[in-house]
Motif scaffolding. Structure first.
Motif, PDB file in Angstrom:
ATOM      1  N   ALA A  40      74.870  62.574  47.268  1.00  0.00           N
ATOM      2  CA  ALA A  40      74.015  63.598  46.662  1.00  0.00           C
ATOM      3  C   ALA A  40      74.295  63.676  45.162  1.00  0.00           C
ATOM      4  CB  ALA A  40      74.239  64.947  47.330  1.00  0.00           C
ATOM      5  N   ALA A  41      75.565  63.712  44.792  1.00  0.00           N
ATOM      6  CA  ALA A  41      75.926  63.785  43.374  1.00  0.00           C
ATOM      7  C   ALA A  41      75.425  62.569  42.612  1.00  0.00           C
ATOM      8  CB  ALA A  41      77.441  63.923  43.229  1.00  0.00           C
ATOM      9  N   SER A  42      75.475  61.404  43.235  1.00  0.00           N
ATOM     10  CA  SER A  42      74.999  60.184  42.566  1.00  0.00           C
ATOM     11  C   SER A  42      73.498  60.225  42.307  1.00  0.00           C
ATOM     12  CB  SER A  42      75.348  58.938  43.392  1.00  0.00           C
ATOM     13  OG  SER A  42      74.467  58.781  44.497  1.00  0.00           O
ATOM     14  N   GLN A  43      72.794  61.069  43.071  1.00  0.00           N
ATOM     15  CA  GLN A  43      71.345  61.232  42.905  1.00  0.00           C
ATOM     16  C   GLN A  43      71.006  62.491  42.118  1.00  0.00           C
ATOM     17  OE1 GLN A  43      69.221  58.739  44.112  1.00  0.00           O
ATOM     18  NE2 GLN A  43      71.240  57.801  44.337  1.00  0.00           N
ATOM     19  N   ASN A  44      72.036  63.123  41.559  1.00  0.00           N
ATOM     20  CA  ASN A  44      71.881  64.389  40.820  1.00  0.00           C
ATOM     21  C   ASN A  44      71.246  65.474  41.690  1.00  0.00           C
ATOM     22  OD1 ASN A  44      73.033  63.496  38.351  1.00  0.00           O
ATOM     23  ND2 ASN A  44      71.139  62.387  37.937  1.00  0.00           N
ATOM     24  N   LEU A  45      71.664  65.524  42.944  1.00  0.00           N
ATOM     25  CA  LEU A  45      71.170  66.514  43.894  1.00  0.00           C
ATOM     26  C   LEU A  45      72.345  67.284  44.472  1.00  0.00           C
ATOM     27  CD1 LEU A  45      68.753  64.257  45.966  1.00  0.00           C
ATOM     28  CD2 LEU A  45      68.083  65.941  44.250  1.00  0.00           C
ATOM     29  N   SER A  46      72.070  68.488  44.918  1.00  0.00           N
ATOM     30  CA  SER A  46      73.056  69.198  45.726  1.00  0.00           C
ATOM     31  C   SER A  46      72.935  68.658  47.149  1.00  0.00           C
ATOM     32  CB  SER A  46      72.774  70.702  45.714  1.00  0.00           C
ATOM     33  OG  SER A  46      71.569  70.985  46.410  1.00  0.00           O
ATOM     34  N   VAL A  47      73.926  68.930  47.966  1.00  0.00           N
ATOM     35  CA  VAL A  47      73.851  68.515  49.374  1.00  0.00           C
ATOM     36  C   VAL A  47      72.637  69.169  50.025  1.00  0.00           C
ATOM     37  CG1 VAL A  47      74.998  68.634  51.618  1.00  0.00           C
ATOM     38  CG2 VAL A  47      76.314  68.031  49.582  1.00  0.00           C
ATOM     39  N   ASN A  48      72.396  70.424  49.708  1.00  0.00           N
ATOM     40  CA  ASN A  48      71.248  71.125  50.266  1.00  0.00           C
ATOM     41  C   ASN A  48      69.938  70.426  49.890  1.00  0.00           C
ATOM     42  OD1 ASN A  48      70.470  73.604  51.757  1.00  0.00           O
ATOM     43  ND2 ASN A  48      69.284  73.977  49.901  1.00  0.00           N
ATOM     44  N   GLN A  49      69.792  70.083  48.617  1.00  0.00           N
ATOM     45  CA  GLN A  49      68.573  69.397  48.177  1.00  0.00           C
ATOM     46  C   GLN A  49      68.420  68.057  48.886  1.00  0.00           C
ATOM     47  OE1 GLN A  49      69.707  69.519  44.025  1.00  0.00           O
ATOM     48  NE2 GLN A  49      67.929  70.783  43.529  1.00  0.00           N
ATOM     49  N   LEU A  50      69.518  67.319  49.039  1.00  0.00           N
ATOM     50  CA  LEU A  50      69.476  66.028  49.714  1.00  0.00           C
ATOM     51  C   LEU A  50      69.022  66.182  51.156  1.00  0.00           C
ATOM     52  CD1 LEU A  50      70.142  62.962  49.708  1.00  0.00           C
ATOM     53  CD2 LEU A  50      72.417  63.608  50.493  1.00  0.00           C
ATOM     54  N   VAL A  51      69.572  67.156  51.865  1.00  0.00           N
ATOM     55  CA  VAL A  51      69.221  67.373  53.268  1.00  0.00           C
ATOM     56  C   VAL A  51      67.753  67.765  53.391  1.00  0.00           C
ATOM     57  CG1 VAL A  51      69.641  68.842  55.284  1.00  0.00           C
ATOM     58  CG2 VAL A  51      71.567  67.891  54.003  1.00  0.00           C
ATOM     59  N   ILE A  52      67.284  68.652  52.535  1.00  0.00           N
ATOM     60  CA  ILE A  52      65.881  69.060  52.589  1.00  0.00           C
ATOM     61  C   ILE A  52      64.966  67.867  52.334  1.00  0.00           C
ATOM     62  CG2 ILE A  52      64.097  70.418  51.403  1.00  0.00           C
ATOM     63  CD1 ILE A  52      66.268  72.614  51.080  1.00  0.00           C
ATOM     64  N   ARG A  53      65.295  67.054  51.344  1.00  0.00           N
ATOM     65  CA  ARG A  53      64.470  65.863  51.072  1.00  0.00           C
ATOM     66  C   ARG A  53      64.492  64.889  52.239  1.00  0.00           C
ATOM     67  NH1 ARG A  53      64.936  64.281  44.680  1.00  0.00           N
ATOM     68  NH2 ARG A  53      64.281  66.308  43.914  1.00  0.00           N
ATOM     69  N   ALA A  54      65.648  64.706  52.848  1.00  0.00           N
ATOM     70  CA  ALA A  54      65.741  63.801  53.998  1.00  0.00           C
ATOM     71  C   ALA A  54      64.867  64.292  55.147  1.00  0.00           C
ATOM     72  CB  ALA A  54      67.201  63.668  54.437  1.00  0.00           C
ATOM     73  N   ILE A  55      64.882  65.588  55.384  1.00  0.00           N
ATOM     74  CA  ILE A  55      64.041  66.156  56.442  1.00  0.00           C
ATOM     75  C   ILE A  55      62.571  65.998  56.091  1.00  0.00           C
ATOM     76  CG2 ILE A  55      63.370  68.319  57.584  1.00  0.00           C
ATOM     77  CD1 ILE A  55      66.386  69.123  57.342  1.00  0.00           C
ATOM     78  N   GLN A  56      62.210  66.225  54.834  1.00  0.00           N
ATOM     79  CA  GLN A  56      60.813  66.059  54.416  1.00  0.00           C
ATOM     80  C   GLN A  56      60.355  64.622  54.622  1.00  0.00           C
ATOM     81  OE1 GLN A  56      61.250  67.566  50.410  1.00  0.00           O
ATOM     82  NE2 GLN A  56      60.377  69.552  50.962  1.00  0.00           N
ATOM     83  N   VAL A  57      61.186  63.649  54.272  1.00  0.00           N
ATOM     84  CA  VAL A  57      60.839  62.237  54.471  1.00  0.00           C
ATOM     85  C   VAL A  57      60.693  61.941  55.960  1.00  0.00           C
ATOM     86  CG1 VAL A  57      61.701  59.869  54.253  1.00  0.00           C
ATOM     87  CG2 VAL A  57      61.832  61.439  52.301  1.00  0.00           C
ATOM     88  N   PHE A  58      61.595  62.459  56.762  1.00  0.00           N
ATOM     89  CA  PHE A  58      61.515  62.271  58.211  1.00  0.00           C
ATOM     90  C   PHE A  58      60.196  62.815  58.751  1.00  0.00           C
ATOM     91  CE2 PHE A  58      62.170  63.866  62.517  1.00  0.00           C
ATOM     92  CZ  PHE A  58      62.607  62.723  63.164  1.00  0.00           C
ATOM     93  N   PHE A  59      59.831  64.023  58.308  1.00  0.00           N
ATOM     94  CA  PHE A  59      58.574  64.614  58.759  1.00  0.00           C
ATOM     95  C   PHE A  59      57.384  63.770  58.354  1.00  0.00           C
ATOM     96  CE2 PHE A  59      59.905  69.401  59.112  1.00  0.00           C
ATOM     97  CZ  PHE A  59      60.635  69.092  60.245  1.00  0.00           C
ATOM     98  N   ILE A  60      57.401  63.233  57.143  1.00  0.00           N
ATOM     99  CA  ILE A  60      56.297  62.383  56.681  1.00  0.00           C
ATOM    100  C   ILE A  60      56.211  61.139  57.560  1.00  0.00           C
ATOM    101  CG2 ILE A  60      55.541  60.865  54.806  1.00  0.00           C
ATOM    102  CD1 ILE A  60      56.675  63.071  52.868  1.00  0.00           C
ATOM    103  N   LEU A  61      57.352  60.498  57.789  1.00  0.00           N
ATOM    104  CA  LEU A  61      57.363  59.263  58.590  1.00  0.00           C
ATOM    105  C   LEU A  61      56.950  59.505  60.035  1.00  0.00           C
ATOM    106  CD1 LEU A  61      60.602  57.580  57.220  1.00  0.00           C
ATOM    107  CD2 LEU A  61      58.232  56.949  56.722  1.00  0.00           C
ATOM    108  N   CYS A  62      57.236  60.682  60.539  1.00  0.00           N
ATOM    109  CA  CYS A  62      56.902  61.014  61.929  1.00  0.00           C
ATOM    110  C   CYS A  62      55.584  61.783  62.053  1.00  0.00           C
ATOM    111  CB  CYS A  62      58.030  61.827  62.559  1.00  0.00           C
ATOM    112  SG  CYS A  62      59.553  60.886  62.711  1.00  0.00           S
ATOM    113  N   HIS A  63      54.896  61.932  60.944  1.00  0.00           N
ATOM    114  CA  HIS A  63      53.612  62.643  60.916  1.00  0.00           C
ATOM    115  C   HIS A  63      53.726  64.066  61.447  1.00  0.00           C
ATOM    116  CE1 HIS A  63      51.870  58.793  59.899  1.00  0.00           C
ATOM    117  NE2 HIS A  63      52.465  58.278  60.948  1.00  0.00           N
ATOM    118  N   VAL A  64      54.805  64.746  61.076  1.00  0.00           N
ATOM    119  CA  VAL A  64      55.007  66.150  61.461  1.00  0.00           C
ATOM    120  C   VAL A  64      54.399  67.016  60.376  1.00  0.00           C
ATOM    121  CG1 VAL A  64      56.714  67.944  61.907  1.00  0.00           C
ATOM    122  CG2 VAL A  64      57.140  65.596  62.695  1.00  0.00           C
ATOM    123  N   HIS A  65      53.654  68.029  60.788  1.00  0.00           N
ATOM    124  CA  HIS A  65      53.003  68.898  59.793  1.00  0.00           C
ATOM    125  C   HIS A  65      53.711  70.199  59.698  1.00  0.00           C
ATOM    126  CE1 HIS A  65      49.694  66.075  59.378  1.00  0.00           C
ATOM    127  NE2 HIS A  65      49.785  65.929  60.693  1.00  0.00           N
TER     128      HIS A  65
END
Length: 65
Positions: A40-65
Motif C-alpha cells: 500500500a505504501a509503495s502505491q502511496n495508499l493507506s491499507v484502507n484505500q488499497l482494500v477498498i480499491r481491491a474490492i472495487q476491482v473485484f466487483f467490476i470483474l465479477c459484474h457486481v453492482h
C-alpha cells in the motif's frame, strides 16, 4: 479558542465523520499484514484505500453492482 475547546471540537468532527462509515475487520495470515502495508505504501495508499480499491476491482470483474 482554548486547546481544550479545539480538542473537543475535533472530537465532535471525528465522531460525525465516523458515523458515516461502517467497520469491517479482516484477519490475514501471520506476517501478511506487513506485506499489505508495504505494498500500500509503495502505491502511496493507506491499507484502507488499497482494500477498498481491491474490492472495487473485484466487483467490476465479477459484474457486481
Amino acid at each position: 479558542m482554548t486547546e481544550n475547546e479545539k480538542y473537543l471540537k475535533q472530537l465532535a468532527t471525528n465522531d460525525k465523520y465516523l458515523k458515516q462509515l461502517d467497520d469491517i475487520k479482516i484477519r490475514v495470515p501471520n506476517g501478511y499484514r506487513e506485506v499489505i502495508k508495504k505494498y500500500a505504501a509503495s502505491q502511496n495508499l493507506s491499507v484502507n484505500q488499497l482494500v477498498i480499491r481491491a474490492i472495487q476491482v473485484f466487483f467490476i470483474l465479477c459484474h457486481v453492482h
